[in-house]
Scaffold this active site. Structure first.
Site, PDB file in Angstrom:
ATOM      1  N   GLY A   1      52.032  30.156  24.004  1.00 17.52           N
ATOM      2  CA  GLY A   1      51.650  32.163  23.766  1.00 17.52           C
ATOM      3  C   GLY A   1      52.450  32.594  24.474  1.00 17.52           C
ATOM      4  O   GLY A   1      51.552  34.250  24.159  1.00 17.52           O
TER       5      GLY A   1
ATOM      6  N   CYS B   1      46.892  20.229  26.196  1.00 14.94           N
ATOM      7  CA  CYS B   1      47.743  18.698  26.476  1.00 14.94           C
ATOM      8  C   CYS B   1      47.529  18.405  24.753  1.00 14.94           C
ATOM      9  O   CYS B   1      46.080  18.142  24.319  1.00 14.94           O
ATOM     10  CB  CYS B   1      47.760  17.768  27.440  1.00 14.94           C
ATOM     11  SG  CYS B   1      48.245  15.849  27.331  1.00 14.94           S
TER      12      CYS B   1
ATOM     13  N   ASP C   1      62.681  38.447  25.253  1.00 16.45           N
ATOM     14  CA  ASP C   1      62.413  36.992  25.074  1.00 16.45           C
ATOM     15  C   ASP C   1      63.047  35.941  25.307  1.00 16.45           C
ATOM     16  O   ASP C   1      64.590  36.081  25.025  1.00 16.45           O
ATOM     17  CB  ASP C   1      61.967  36.995  23.560  1.00 16.45           C
ATOM     18  CG  ASP C   1      60.983  35.837  23.410  1.00 16.45           C
ATOM     19  OD1 ASP C   1      60.408  35.820  24.216  1.00 16.45           O
ATOM     20  OD2 ASP C   1      60.553  35.458  22.250  1.00 16.45           O
ATOM     21  N   GLU C   2      63.132  34.737  25.639  1.00 13.63           N
ATOM     22  CA  GLU C   2      63.084  33.058  25.691  1.00 13.63           C
ATOM     23  C   GLU C   2      64.781  33.560  26.608  1.00 13.63           C
ATOM     24  O   GLU C   2      66.047  33.172  26.644  1.00 13.63           O
ATOM     25  CB  GLU C   2      64.516  33.230  24.755  1.00 13.63           C
ATOM     26  CG  GLU C   2      63.085  32.692  23.001  1.00 13.63           C
ATOM     27  CD  GLU C   2      62.374  31.029  23.127  1.00 13.63           C
ATOM     28  OE1 GLU C   2      62.789  30.582  24.639  1.00 13.63           O
ATOM     29  OE2 GLU C   2      61.285  30.907  22.699  1.00 13.63           O
TER      30      GLU C   2
HETATM   31 ZN    ZN Z   1      47.206  15.213  28.697  1.00 12.51          ZN
END
Ligand code: ZN
Length: 187
Positions: free
Chosen positions: A25, A149, A92-93
């Site tokens: 995000g 994850c 950004d980036e």
């Molecule tokens: Zn994990």
């Protein structure tokens, strides 16, 4: 976010960093801060590295499709031109810029600008990415964001690459990367 300075002292500049893995995000948070500043009549210049063309060559776009116009540049020093009337420089980036970016953001902050940069702190191997370690050292404020994850749902700080390539820069989205926690990244 209360940890970022809200002072309105135009004589003192500072550097703030939004970092983290992919899908955490970062661009969304950067866009939010820019929109908040623009609502307060702050003049903002937005830059991105010319290499990042995943969505649009001249916009910064978050994964949920919020977007702002950004100027694509190759040389970080181009950010020093025409800044007199600006309150804020947003990038950004930032991990894709060369080490020159460190001196550029310091110069801008020294000139009284609020500098907001967003970028990946680690590459697909979990190694510090480009100029990010030095930028994190000279920053006044640091926000580290996390995704979840995709394998176990734990907090994820790694960008796992699903395809085989040894290049540090491989542009891609969920087709090529997924957010992973430390355990799932190392397994
Ligand atoms: Zn994990």
């Amino acid at each position: 976010m209360a940890i970022e300075s809200k002072t309105n002292n135009h004589h003192v500049g500072w550097i703030e960093i939004i970092c983290g893995g992919m899908f955490s995000g970062k661009s969304k948070e950067l866009i939010n801060r820019i929109k908040t500043a623009e609502a307060a009549q702050q003049k903002v210049a937005i830059f991105k590295p010319a290499v990042d063309t995943r969505y649009h060559a001249d916009k910064i776009v978050s994964h949920d499709a919020a977007a702002l116009d950004a100027k694509p540049i190759n040389d970080a020093k181009m950010m020093l031109e025409g800044t007199e009337d600006l309150h804020i420089i947003a990038i950004d980036e930032v991990q894709f810029f060369s080490q020159d970016i460190i001196q550029v953001v310091e110069q801008l902050a020294n000139a009284g600008k609020r500098v907001i940069v967003a970028g990946l702190d680690m590459d697909y191997e979990g190694k510090p990415f480009g100029p990010m370690p030095s930028l994190l050292s000279v920053a006044n404020y640091i926000t580290k964001l996390h995704a979840l994850c995709v394998l176990c749902g734990a907090e994820a700080s790694y960008s796992y690459r699903k395809i085989t390539s040894k290049d540090q820069v491989v542009l891609g989205e969920k087709d090529k990367y997924e957010a992973r926690c430390r355990n799932c990244f190392n397994s």
